[in-house]
Every structure is written in C-alpha cells, then in structure tokens.
Design an enzyme around this catalytic site. Structure first.
Site, PDB file in Angstrom:
ATOM      1  N   HIS A 260       4.180  11.327  -2.734  1.00 19.18           N
ATOM      2  CA  HIS A 260       3.602  12.159  -1.703  1.00 19.18           C
ATOM      3  C   HIS A 260       4.962  12.560  -0.485  1.00 19.18           C
ATOM      4  CE1 HIS A 260       0.027  10.429  -3.238  1.00 19.18           C
ATOM      5  NE2 HIS A 260      -0.666  10.868  -2.303  1.00 19.18           N
TER       6      HIS A 260
ATOM      7  N   ARG B 146       0.930  -1.259  -0.130  1.00 22.16           N
ATOM      8  CA  ARG B 146      -0.015  -0.060   0.115  1.00 22.16           C
ATOM      9  C   ARG B 146       0.793   1.367   0.153  1.00 22.16           C
ATOM     10  NH1 ARG B 146      -5.598   1.360   3.219  1.00 22.16           N
ATOM     11  NH2 ARG B 146      -5.767   3.249   2.143  1.00 22.16           N
TER      12      ARG B 146
ATOM     13  N   ASN C  83       1.976   6.024  -2.164  1.00 19.10           N
ATOM     14  CA  ASN C  83       2.375   7.175  -1.710  1.00 19.10           C
ATOM     15  C   ASN C  83       3.424   7.707  -2.617  1.00 19.10           C
ATOM     16  OD1 ASN C  83       0.953   7.250   0.636  1.00 19.10           O
ATOM     17  ND2 ASN C  83       2.444   5.800   1.728  1.00 19.10           N
TER      18      ASN C  83
HETATM   19  P1  NAD Z   1     -11.939  18.930  -0.786  1.00 21.36           P
HETATM   20  O1  NAD Z   1     -12.770  17.605  -0.211  1.00 21.36           O
HETATM   21  O2  NAD Z   1     -11.647  19.985  -0.093  1.00 21.36           O
HETATM   22  O3  NAD Z   1     -12.791  19.336  -2.116  1.00 21.36           O
HETATM   23  C1  NAD Z   1     -12.150  20.285  -2.952  1.00 21.36           C
HETATM   24  C2  NAD Z   1     -13.333  21.435  -3.282  1.00 21.36           C
HETATM   25  O4  NAD Z   1     -14.043  21.065  -4.272  1.00 21.36           O
HETATM   26  C3  NAD Z   1     -13.974  21.741  -1.998  1.00 21.36           C
HETATM   27  O5  NAD Z   1     -14.162  23.181  -2.030  1.00 21.36           O
HETATM   28  C4  NAD Z   1     -15.220  21.389  -2.004  1.00 21.36           C
HETATM   29  O6  NAD Z   1     -16.407  21.734  -1.584  1.00 21.36           O
HETATM   30  C5  NAD Z   1     -15.512  21.231  -3.695  1.00 21.36           C
HETATM   31  N1  NAD Z   1     -16.517  20.324  -4.169  1.00 21.36           N
HETATM   32  C6  NAD Z   1     -16.403  18.976  -4.051  1.00 21.36           C
HETATM   33  N2  NAD Z   1     -17.028  18.607  -4.744  1.00 21.36           N
HETATM   34  C7  NAD Z   1     -17.416  19.182  -5.833  1.00 21.36           C
HETATM   35  C8  NAD Z   1     -18.367  19.164  -6.731  1.00 21.36           C
HETATM   36  N3  NAD Z   1     -19.026  18.090  -7.295  1.00 21.36           N
HETATM   37  N4  NAD Z   1     -18.524  20.285  -7.480  1.00 21.36           N
HETATM   38  C9  NAD Z   1     -18.058  21.462  -7.252  1.00 21.36           C
HETATM   39  N5  NAD Z   1     -17.285  21.715  -5.801  1.00 21.36           N
HETATM   40  C10 NAD Z   1     -17.272  20.330  -5.186  1.00 21.36           C
HETATM   41  O7  NAD Z   1     -10.625  18.080  -1.598  1.00 21.36           O
HETATM   42  P2  NAD Z   1     -10.289  16.829  -2.068  1.00 21.36           P
HETATM   43  O8  NAD Z   1      -9.235  17.130  -3.201  1.00 21.36           O
HETATM   44  O9  NAD Z   1     -11.542  16.180  -2.874  1.00 21.36           O
HETATM   45  O10 NAD Z   1      -9.721  15.856  -0.834  1.00 21.36           O
HETATM   46  C11 NAD Z   1      -8.428  16.460  -0.453  1.00 21.36           C
HETATM   47  C12 NAD Z   1      -8.321  15.548   1.108  1.00 21.36           C
HETATM   48  O11 NAD Z   1      -8.403  14.281   0.755  1.00 21.36           O
HETATM   49  C13 NAD Z   1      -7.190  16.148   1.907  1.00 21.36           C
HETATM   50  O12 NAD Z   1      -7.746  16.374   2.923  1.00 21.36           O
HETATM   51  C14 NAD Z   1      -6.357  14.804   1.689  1.00 21.36           C
HETATM   52  O13 NAD Z   1      -5.547  14.628   2.766  1.00 21.36           O
HETATM   53  C15 NAD Z   1      -7.479  13.782   1.733  1.00 21.36           C
HETATM   54  N6  NAD Z   1      -6.991  12.596   1.221  1.00 21.36           N
HETATM   55  C16 NAD Z   1      -7.366  11.327   1.520  1.00 21.36           C
HETATM   56  C17 NAD Z   1      -6.963  10.018   0.938  1.00 21.36           C
HETATM   57  C18 NAD Z   1      -7.366   8.743   1.849  1.00 21.36           C
HETATM   58  O14 NAD Z   1      -6.976   7.733   1.309  1.00 21.36           O
HETATM   59  N7  NAD Z   1      -8.157   8.815   2.751  1.00 21.36           N
HETATM   60  C19 NAD Z   1      -6.426   9.992  -0.258  1.00 21.36           C
HETATM   61  C20 NAD Z   1      -6.045  11.324  -0.765  1.00 21.36           C
HETATM   62  C21 NAD Z   1      -6.392  12.527  -0.167  1.00 21.36           C
HETATM   63  N1  GLY Z   2      -3.883   7.647  -0.632  1.00 19.15           N
HETATM   64  C1  GLY Z   2      -3.074   6.559  -0.019  1.00 19.15           C
HETATM   65  C2  GLY Z   2      -3.828   5.416   0.541  1.00 19.15           C
HETATM   66  O1  GLY Z   2      -5.006   5.316   0.414  1.00 19.15           O
HETATM   67  O2  GLY Z   2      -3.151   4.665   1.183  1.00 19.15           O
END
Ligand code: NAD
Ligand code: GLY
Length: 381
Positions: free
Chosen positions: A261, A254, A258
């Site tokens: 990253h 997994r 990254n």
């Molecule tokens: P986000 O959730 O902040 O969304 C980005 C922006 O787009 C926000 O302003 C949101 O309101 C808007 N938005 C969302 N859907 C929309 C739509 N359909 N139409 C218009 N606007 C919309 O950001 P993101 O890029 O989706 O996610 C980033 C987060 O994900 C970070 O916190 C990161 O750490 C996390 N992340 C987690 C994992 C995991 O495995 N859990 C993997 C990668 C990233």
């Molecule tokens: N985005 C990295 C993970 O899910 O492991």
C-alpha cells in the site's frame, strides 16, 4: 479444486465467520443469493424495525430492489438513499448531504444503516453511522470483490479530503457483514481483478499455502467458479478477521494488511486517485515493488518475488507502473507522495517487507535511495 485451508464446508449453507472483538464482535456471512435471505439474517440484529439502505447509483439499478424486497418481506420498514457512484462520494460534502437526509427522515438511535455497495459506500456509510446521533448501528452488504474480502470487514470507515485519502474517519465496526457472491456476477472484470489483488495479499502476508492454492485456482476465482470464489472470499475474510481481532486499531499486526500500500498509494496519488489506476491495481503493483525491495535488501529470495509478479500478471493484473497508458512516472515524485502517506511516523516511511511468500513483517524503515532504485527499475520495466 483442492482446498488446503479447511474453510470449505457444506455448500448448501453459507459460510459463517466471526470477528472477535468482545462486545463489538460480529459475523461475516458468505454465500450465494444471500440478499434474498437478508431479512432472516438482519432482523434479529435490529433495535428497531427500521433500516435505511445507502447505496450508489450503479448498484441501485442492479441490487437495491432485491434487498428492499427481502427486508420488507421480513416486516422491516425500509428507506433507501442513492448516492453518486465513485470515489468523489467519500467527501465531507456527501457526509453532510447524507446526514442531512437521514435527519430529515427523523431517524432514531434504533435505526440501522445498511451499506449496499463497494468500498466507497461501505466507508462512507460506516463513517456516517459512527457520527450520526453519536453512533447508530450499521450493516455491510458488500457488492465488489474488494469490499467482500477487505473493506467491509474490520471497521475502518472514512472519507477523503484535499489533504489525501482516508484521512478523516473512525474505527467503527458493523453489526454484520453479509457477502452475497451473486452480486459479483454484475461486476466488471477490471473491478473484479482489482479486488483479486487484495485476495492475493492475504496469501502473501502469512498464508503461503493459500497463495499456492491461488496460483492453481485463481483463474477459477476470477472466471466465476462458485466454489473457488467462495473459498477465496472465506479464506480472505478469515485472515482479515484474525488480524483485526488481534489488533483492531492498527498498533501492530494490522499494519501487515498494508502490504504493497505504501507504493500503491503513491501511484494512486500520482493518478489523482482517479480511474486511471484502481486501488487494487495500485496494490498489485505495490506488492510486486515491496517484494522487489525485499530482494534488493537481501531479505527475500528472488524466486519468491518472481512468483508474485508471475501470478499477478497471469490473471491480468498490472505489475509495473508502465501499464498505466500515457503517464510519465518519476521516482522522486512517488517518494514525495509517500512522505504524505498515513503510514509515515516521526517523518520516516514504514514499509511492509517480506522474507518470502507468507513471511511479511512490519515496520521496516528503509533508506529512501534503495526505494528510489526499486521505483526506477519498475518504471523502466
Ligand atoms: P467502489 O465502491 O467505487 O466500487 C467500484 C465500482 O463498482 C463503482 O462504480 C460501483 O458503483 C460499482 N459496483 C459496485 N458493486 C457492483 C456490482 N455488484 N455490480 C456492478 N457494479 C458494481 O470501489 P471498491 O473497489 O469497492 O472500493 C474502493 C474503496 O474502498 C476506496 O475508497 C478505498 O479507500 C476503500 N477501501 C477501504 C478499506 C477499509 O478497510 N475500509 C479497505 C480497502 C479499500
Ligand atoms: N485494508 C486495511 C485494513 O483494513 O486495515
């Protein structure tokens, strides 16, 4: 459009993939206008006909009513909670507020949370589901490309603290991922491109044919060609499901997810995890750096690193720190951030490196002088 990876099937039906995790296995359903059919996908999974949708203020305006309507039509009691949009929502303060709102509603163990939004809402809601009443079910309805291809799948949930990003959380799998490609129609181009960087990542990790396909069809994915978009999302989710199924808790394979990253997080940290540099933009620059480092170490042909840079740049993604306007970058400071990253083990920074496109490996502990040299070249580019 060629489809080398064989995920493409009958376009009239959504694609259905499975994350195989024994009793915690679940489906990823991908298709257009799935929110309208959410009731039929979600109702069979509910212990109790009560869900609470958690979303953010931007997504609420665009997609909440449709989801509420679809679920209500299926005979499900629906409550909704609208959180502020943005990374700052992944905080202890918002966890406290959200759990408080849920407990005020007198939710029961059978209530299911639905995360409607991007990675911020997915990570927060998943974490709150993991800890509220010692664990209740949750479902991901991702609405950004990044969330559809990465964060909604695999059960990493969590929040940020002043110590850093995603440092508090839990591995907690959803019961279903419902990715409605139509929600991407309302996403702005910058966010879409940031998600595209994570799509490219899967090709670079171990699917060289998929990378080749993206070189030919990536523009269609970005411009909204439905078949291309769905194919890219399905191949990405299939890759993530395979990797997570093999190594749920990141003790091995997994970590390949990254790629880019370690560099990317350092760049994001320097920007204070603000909109100055989106996560996917940091990953794009970071992947270029990881390939450049691999070339410097004599592991990877220079032409492969050049292909990575060319493709990301061709769709409009940043590939060097200089694309962030008005910021002074220092290799020393970036290396300092790497030392505080989750990927540090016994004080050593582990990188995902590549022997070529689709040939990544981990961990590679690299002399920091080599890393600094790559950073300095990138900063000067
Ligand atoms: P986000 O959730 O902040 O969304 C980005 C922006 O787009 C926000 O302003 C949101 O309101 C808007 N938005 C969302 N859907 C929309 C739509 N359909 N139409 C218009 N606007 C919309 O950001 P993101 O890029 O989706 O996610 C980033 C987060 O994900 C970070 O916190 C990161 O750490 C996390 N992340 C987690 C994992 C995991 O495995 N859990 C993997 C990668 C990233
Ligand atoms: N985005 C990295 C993970 O899910 O492991």
């Amino acid at each position: 459009m060629n489809a080398p990876n064989g995920v493409l099937g009958d376009r009239s039906k959504p694609d259905r993939l499975r994350v195989e995790l024994g009793s915690r296995s679940y489906d990823i359903v991908i298709g257009r206008n799935l929110i309208a059919a959410a009731g039929e996908h979600i109702l069979p999974l509910l212990a109790k006909r009560h869900v609470v949708i958690v979303t953010d203020a931007n997504v609420a305006k665009l997609h909440l009513e449709a989801l509420e309507h679809a679920l209500t039509q299926a005979g499900i009691d629906v409550d909704s909670i609208i959180m502020p949009a943005g990374e700052a929502t992944k905080s202890f303060a918002e966890v406290e507020r959200l759990t408080g709102l849920l407990l005020d509603m007198k939710i029961e163990r059978g209530t299911t949370l639905i995360a409607l939004g991007g990675g911020v809402i997915g990570d927060l809601t998943g974490f709150v589901a993991a800890i509220t009443l010692r664990g209740i079910d949750f479902i991901q309805v991702p609405t950004t490309l990044l969330a559809q291809v990465d964060s909604s799948v695999g059960g990493k949930t969590g929040i940020n603290t002043p110590h850093g990003k995603n440092l508090v959380g839990a591995f907690y799998q959803p019961r279903l991922v419902l990715a409605d490609t139509a929600t991407l129609d309302t996403l702005n181009r910058r966010e879409l491109l940031a998600g595209y960087a994570e799509v490219v990542k899967y090709g670079l990790i171990d699917e060289p044919d998929f990378f080749k396909w993206l070189e030919a069809n990536g523009v269609d994915v970005i411009e909204g060609d439905e078949a291309a978009r769905r194919h890219a999302i399905s191949v990405s989710c299939r890759a993530k499901a395979r990797i997570v199924g093999a190594d749920e808790r990141e003790s091995g394979a997994r970590a390949l997810l990254n790629l880019g990253h370690t560099f990317g997080h350092a760049l994001e940290a320097e920007c204070g995890f603000s909109d100055e540099l989106l996560h996917g933009e940091g990953v794009a620059i970071g992947m270029v750096m990881a390939f450049d480092l691999s070339v410097t170490l004599g592991l990877c042909p220079a032409e492969d690193a050049a292909r990575v840079q060319r493709h990301l740049a061709s769709v409009g993604l940043p590939t060097a720190p200089g694309s962030v306007q008005g910021r002074f970058w220092s290799a020393e400071r970036l290396i300092g951030h790497m030392g505080r990253d989750k990927k540090v083990k016994d004080g050593r920074v582990g990188f995902v490196l590549a022997r070529g496109i689709g040939q990544t490996f981990h961990p590679a502990y690299v002399d920091l002088a080599e890393v600094a040299a790559v950073l300095e070249t990138a900063i000067a580019a």
